[in-house]
Design an enzyme around this catalytic site. Sequence first.
Site, PDB file in Angstrom:
ATOM      1  N   CYS A   1      -7.694  -4.256 -19.348  1.00 41.37           N
ATOM      2  CA  CYS A   1      -8.589  -3.315 -18.664  1.00 41.37           C
ATOM      3  C   CYS A   1      -7.934  -1.964 -18.400  1.00 41.37           C
ATOM      4  O   CYS A   1      -8.622  -0.986 -18.146  1.00 41.37           O
ATOM      5  CB  CYS A   1      -9.118  -3.918 -17.371  1.00 41.37           C
ATOM      6  SG  CYS A   1      -7.896  -4.119 -16.066  1.00 41.37           S
TER       7      CYS A   1
ATOM      8  N   ARG B   1     -10.628 -10.883 -10.268  1.00 44.72           N
ATOM      9  CA  ARG B   1      -9.742  -9.873 -10.866  1.00 44.72           C
ATOM     10  C   ARG B   1      -9.728  -8.672  -9.936  1.00 44.72           C
ATOM     11  O   ARG B   1     -10.682  -7.898  -9.886  1.00 44.72           O
ATOM     12  CB  ARG B   1     -10.219  -9.465 -12.259  1.00 44.72           C
ATOM     13  CG  ARG B   1      -9.374  -8.337 -12.870  1.00 44.72           C
ATOM     14  CD  ARG B   1      -9.741  -8.049 -14.325  1.00 44.72           C
ATOM     15  NE  ARG B   1     -11.151  -7.818 -14.530  1.00 44.72           N
ATOM     16  CZ  ARG B   1     -11.731  -6.602 -14.608  1.00 44.72           C
ATOM     17  NH1 ARG B   1     -11.012  -5.506 -14.474  1.00 44.72           N
ATOM     18  NH2 ARG B   1     -13.032  -6.497 -14.795  1.00 44.72           N
TER      19      ARG B   1
ATOM     20  N   CYS C   1      -8.670  -5.348  -9.600  1.00 42.47           N
ATOM     21  CA  CYS C   1      -8.293  -4.279 -10.519  1.00 42.47           C
ATOM     22  C   CYS C   1      -7.863  -3.071  -9.675  1.00 42.47           C
ATOM     23  O   CYS C   1      -8.701  -2.399  -9.081  1.00 42.47           O
ATOM     24  CB  CYS C   1      -9.498  -3.963 -11.392  1.00 42.47           C
ATOM     25  SG  CYS C   1      -9.176  -2.877 -12.762  1.00 42.47           S
TER      26      CYS C   1
ATOM     27  N   CYS D   1       0.288   3.288   3.506  1.00 44.50           N
ATOM     28  CA  CYS D   1       0.764   2.830   4.824  1.00 44.50           C
ATOM     29  C   CYS D   1       1.843   1.751   4.786  1.00 44.50           C
ATOM     30  O   CYS D   1       2.397   1.414   5.819  1.00 44.50           O
ATOM     31  CB  CYS D   1      -0.412   2.340   5.654  1.00 44.50           C
ATOM     32  SG  CYS D   1      -1.091   0.751   5.104  1.00 44.50           S
TER      33      CYS D   1
ATOM     34  N   CYS E   1      -7.370  -1.154   1.632  1.00 45.87           N
ATOM     35  CA  CYS E   1      -6.205  -1.657   2.345  1.00 45.87           C
ATOM     36  C   CYS E   1      -6.659  -2.209   3.691  1.00 45.87           C
ATOM     37  O   CYS E   1      -7.430  -1.553   4.411  1.00 45.87           O
ATOM     38  CB  CYS E   1      -5.178  -0.547   2.545  1.00 45.87           C
ATOM     39  SG  CYS E   1      -3.775  -1.034   3.581  1.00 45.87           S
TER      40      CYS E   1
ATOM     41  N   HIS F   1     -11.166  -2.168  -7.265  1.00 39.57           N
ATOM     42  CA  HIS F   1     -12.356  -3.012  -7.151  1.00 39.57           C
ATOM     43  C   HIS F   1     -12.000  -4.454  -7.501  1.00 39.57           C
ATOM     44  O   HIS F   1     -10.998  -4.698  -8.173  1.00 39.57           O
ATOM     45  CB  HIS F   1     -13.453  -2.511  -8.092  1.00 39.57           C
ATOM     46  CG  HIS F   1     -14.007  -1.191  -7.687  1.00 39.57           C
ATOM     47  ND1 HIS F   1     -13.448   0.008  -8.092  1.00 39.57           N
ATOM     48  CD2 HIS F   1     -15.048  -0.872  -6.880  1.00 39.57           C
ATOM     49  CE1 HIS F   1     -14.139   1.012  -7.550  1.00 39.57           C
ATOM     50  NE2 HIS F   1     -15.110   0.512  -6.814  1.00 39.57           N
TER      51      HIS F   1
ATOM     52  N   ASP G   1     -14.322 -12.005 -12.926  1.00 45.83           N
ATOM     53  CA  ASP G   1     -13.953 -12.414 -14.280  1.00 45.83           C
ATOM     54  C   ASP G   1     -12.441 -12.666 -14.427  1.00 45.83           C
ATOM     55  O   ASP G   1     -11.867 -12.494 -15.486  1.00 45.83           O
ATOM     56  CB  ASP G   1     -14.412 -11.375 -15.298  1.00 45.83           C
ATOM     57  CG  ASP G   1     -13.796 -10.000 -15.071  1.00 45.83           C
ATOM     58  OD1 ASP G   1     -13.019  -9.824 -14.103  1.00 45.83           O
ATOM     59  OD2 ASP G   1     -14.088  -9.090 -15.869  1.00 45.83           O
TER      60      ASP G   1
ATOM     61  N   HIS H   1      -8.706   3.320  -0.340  1.00 50.58           N
ATOM     62  CA  HIS H   1      -9.286   2.756  -1.560  1.00 50.58           C
ATOM     63  C   HIS H   1      -8.149   2.315  -2.479  1.00 50.58           C
ATOM     64  O   HIS H   1      -7.241   3.088  -2.778  1.00 50.58           O
ATOM     65  CB  HIS H   1     -10.147   3.829  -2.254  1.00 50.58           C
ATOM     66  CG  HIS H   1     -10.580   3.448  -3.629  1.00 50.58           C
ATOM     67  ND1 HIS H   1     -11.645   2.604  -3.857  1.00 50.58           N
ATOM     68  CD2 HIS H   1     -10.096   3.792  -4.841  1.00 50.58           C
ATOM     69  CE1 HIS H   1     -11.790   2.451  -5.161  1.00 50.58           C
ATOM     70  NE2 HIS H   1     -10.871   3.169  -5.773  1.00 50.58           N
TER      71      HIS H   1
ATOM     72  N   CYS I   1      -5.034   0.477   6.518  1.00 50.21           N
ATOM     73  CA  CYS I   1      -5.378   1.905   6.634  1.00 50.21           C
ATOM     74  C   CYS I   1      -6.708   2.273   5.987  1.00 50.21           C
ATOM     75  O   CYS I   1      -7.084   3.438   5.983  1.00 50.21           O
ATOM     76  CB  CYS I   1      -4.253   2.763   6.064  1.00 50.21           C
ATOM     77  SG  CYS I   1      -4.078   2.674   4.267  1.00 50.21           S
TER      78      CYS I   1
ATOM     79  N   CYS J   1       0.861  -1.183   0.000  1.00 51.17           N
ATOM     80  CA  CYS J   1       0.000   0.000   0.000  1.00 51.17           C
ATOM     81  C   CYS J   1       0.897   1.232   0.000  1.00 51.17           C
ATOM     82  O   CYS J   1       1.778   1.373   0.852  1.00 51.17           O
ATOM     83  CB  CYS J   1      -0.902  -0.006   1.231  1.00 51.17           C
ATOM     84  SG  CYS J   1      -1.914   1.477   1.403  1.00 51.17           S
TER      85      CYS J   1
END
Length: 173
Positions: free
Chosen positions: A104, A156, A158, A89, A135, A144, A148, A141, A138, A86
């Site tokens: 993607c 997956r 992503c 953190c 995470c 997602h 698939d 974000h 912490c 991450c």
Amino acid sequence: MKRLIIKTAFTFFLVTMAGKSWAQSGSFKAKNPYYSRTVTTPLKVSNAEWKKILKPELYQVAREGATETAFTGKYDEFDEKGTYFCAVCGNPLFISTSKFATTCGWPSFYQPLTRNSVKYRKDTSYNMVRSEVLCGRCDSHLGHVFDDGPKPTGKRFCMNSVCLDFVPNSKKK
């Protein structure tokens, strides 16, 4: 060729807008007292505090849930062996052997490093129902997860490159 032009233009824009200090990777970590690649104790830090510490582009994605533009992240087409942490953190998130090629526009993994590396939250933004990946330390974000992906998990993950730090196997200690 088109991807290279887009990546180059985007990088130039970010460096120009944010200045030289942003371009010097790693310099913010010295100012981030919460960053550790070995401590896994959950953090409870306010967004006001994170905003003082993090680079603006990382804060926007990690703490406000934004998404970096597809095909612009440094780990989209990246294939070195090592561990992803991450960027907020230092929590260990993924290993390169779980990374796989997709079209993607973001780096994708079929599983996190450990069960506690990440957390999940229902995301109903943009008239969709998705599973947001946070995470595990912490609550930042990261991206997602979708159903698939390849075997063995069919998932997956992503992820946004800006939210990841990569350490090659040769440099891990």
